[in-house]
Design a protein around this motif. Sequence first.
Motif, PDB file in Angstrom:
ATOM      1  N   GLY A 151      13.931  -6.959  46.540  1.00  0.00           N
ATOM      2  CA  GLY A 151      15.042  -7.796  46.995  1.00  0.00           C
ATOM      3  C   GLY A 151      15.801  -7.247  48.184  1.00  0.00           C
ATOM      4  N   GLU A 152      15.435  -6.078  48.654  1.00  0.00           N
ATOM      5  CA  GLU A 152      16.094  -5.535  49.846  1.00  0.00           C
ATOM      6  C   GLU A 152      15.586  -6.270  51.076  1.00  0.00           C
ATOM      7  OE1 GLU A 152      15.920  -1.296  50.278  1.00  0.00           O
ATOM      8  OE2 GLU A 152      16.586  -0.958  48.223  1.00  0.00           O
ATOM      9  N   MET A 153      16.454  -6.450  52.051  1.00  0.00           N
ATOM     10  CA  MET A 153      16.082  -7.102  53.306  1.00  0.00           C
ATOM     11  C   MET A 153      15.773  -6.029  54.341  1.00  0.00           C
ATOM     12  SD  MET A 153      16.263 -10.366  52.734  1.00  0.00           S
ATOM     13  CE  MET A 153      16.267 -11.065  54.371  1.00  0.00           C
TER      14      MET A 153
ATOM     15  N   ALA B 234      10.457  -5.563  63.716  1.00  0.00           N
ATOM     16  CA  ALA B 234       9.820  -6.241  64.846  1.00  0.00           C
ATOM     17  C   ALA B 234      10.396  -7.647  65.022  1.00  0.00           C
ATOM     18  CB  ALA B 234       8.301  -6.283  64.675  1.00  0.00           C
ATOM     19  N   THR B 235      11.692  -7.742  65.006  1.00  0.00           N
ATOM     20  CA  THR B 235      12.498  -8.957  65.218  1.00  0.00           C
ATOM     21  C   THR B 235      12.297 -10.035  64.163  1.00  0.00           C
ATOM     22  OG1 THR B 235      10.995 -10.159  66.687  1.00  0.00           O
ATOM     23  CG2 THR B 235      12.482  -8.560  67.726  1.00  0.00           C
ATOM     24  N   LYS B 236      11.825  -9.674  62.983  1.00  0.00           N
ATOM     25  CA  LYS B 236      11.682 -10.640  61.892  1.00  0.00           C
ATOM     26  C   LYS B 236      12.291 -10.064  60.626  1.00  0.00           C
ATOM     27  CE  LYS B 236       7.636 -13.012  63.612  1.00  0.00           C
ATOM     28  NZ  LYS B 236       6.355 -13.606  63.279  1.00  0.00           N
ATOM     29  N   TRP B 237      12.795 -10.951  59.779  1.00  0.00           N
ATOM     30  CA  TRP B 237      13.360 -10.550  58.496  1.00  0.00           C
ATOM     31  C   TRP B 237      12.289 -10.578  57.421  1.00  0.00           C
ATOM     32  CZ3 TRP B 237      17.729  -8.205  57.566  1.00  0.00           C
ATOM     33  CH2 TRP B 237      18.795  -8.357  58.461  1.00  0.00           C
ATOM     34  N   TYR B 238      12.324  -9.562  56.561  1.00  0.00           N
ATOM     35  CA  TYR B 238      11.419  -9.457  55.427  1.00  0.00           C
ATOM     36  C   TYR B 238      12.242  -9.135  54.183  1.00  0.00           C
ATOM     37  CZ  TYR B 238       7.721  -9.078  58.894  1.00  0.00           C
ATOM     38  OH  TYR B 238       6.868  -9.328  59.928  1.00  0.00           O
ATOM     39  N   VAL B 239      11.703  -9.505  53.031  1.00  0.00           N
ATOM     40  CA  VAL B 239      12.308  -9.119  51.759  1.00  0.00           C
ATOM     41  C   VAL B 239      11.276  -8.279  51.014  1.00  0.00           C
ATOM     42  CG1 VAL B 239      11.580 -11.225  50.533  1.00  0.00           C
ATOM     43  CG2 VAL B 239      13.562  -9.916  49.717  1.00  0.00           C
ATOM     44  N   THR B 240      11.757  -7.241  50.345  1.00  0.00           N
ATOM     45  CA  THR B 240      10.857  -6.357  49.623  1.00  0.00           C
ATOM     46  C   THR B 240      10.596  -6.881  48.220  1.00  0.00           C
ATOM     47  OG1 THR B 240      12.729  -5.022  48.875  1.00  0.00           O
ATOM     48  CG2 THR B 240      11.600  -4.294  50.875  1.00  0.00           C
ATOM     49  N   SER B 241       9.400  -6.594  47.741  1.00  0.00           N
ATOM     50  CA  SER B 241       9.033  -6.908  46.361  1.00  0.00           C
ATOM     51  C   SER B 241       7.873  -6.004  45.992  1.00  0.00           C
ATOM     52  CB  SER B 241       8.650  -8.386  46.211  1.00  0.00           C
ATOM     53  OG  SER B 241       7.509  -8.674  46.992  1.00  0.00           O
TER      54      SER B 241
END
Length: 123
Positions: free
Chosen positions: A85-87, A91-98
């Motif tokens: 759930g961490e953001m 490289a200029t994009k948002w990701y969420v961890t899982s």
Amino acid sequence: MLSQDDRDELDFDKIGPVLESLVGSDRVTDAERRAIDLCARAAVDFMHAKHSVTMDAFYARNDIQQHAAKSKSDWLNRHQNAKAGEMAFIATKWYVTSYDPDGRLQLTEVADAWWPEGIDERR
């Protein structure tokens, strides 16, 4: 559509104050005020669409895809203890961890985080 010269003049730092003073004045009718508002929104939509096309072409480049993949891999190596759930901005994009079913940390791209579909600005 707008001509190239018109597109070049879509500088809201310059025309924004003019539009704001006009819309806030008693010189225009409600219908004219609404037309100005709609035209300004259409111009912003146009600029967003143009930006999206430019960025899609940029991210489609092989060298950029390789750089993004390496950046994600490097991030995962440096943050092996990240919680789900961490953001992450990579490289200029948002990701969420899982975590995948095997317990490996993974990154999932957040679709167009700056302009999510379905937002109704009238609320």
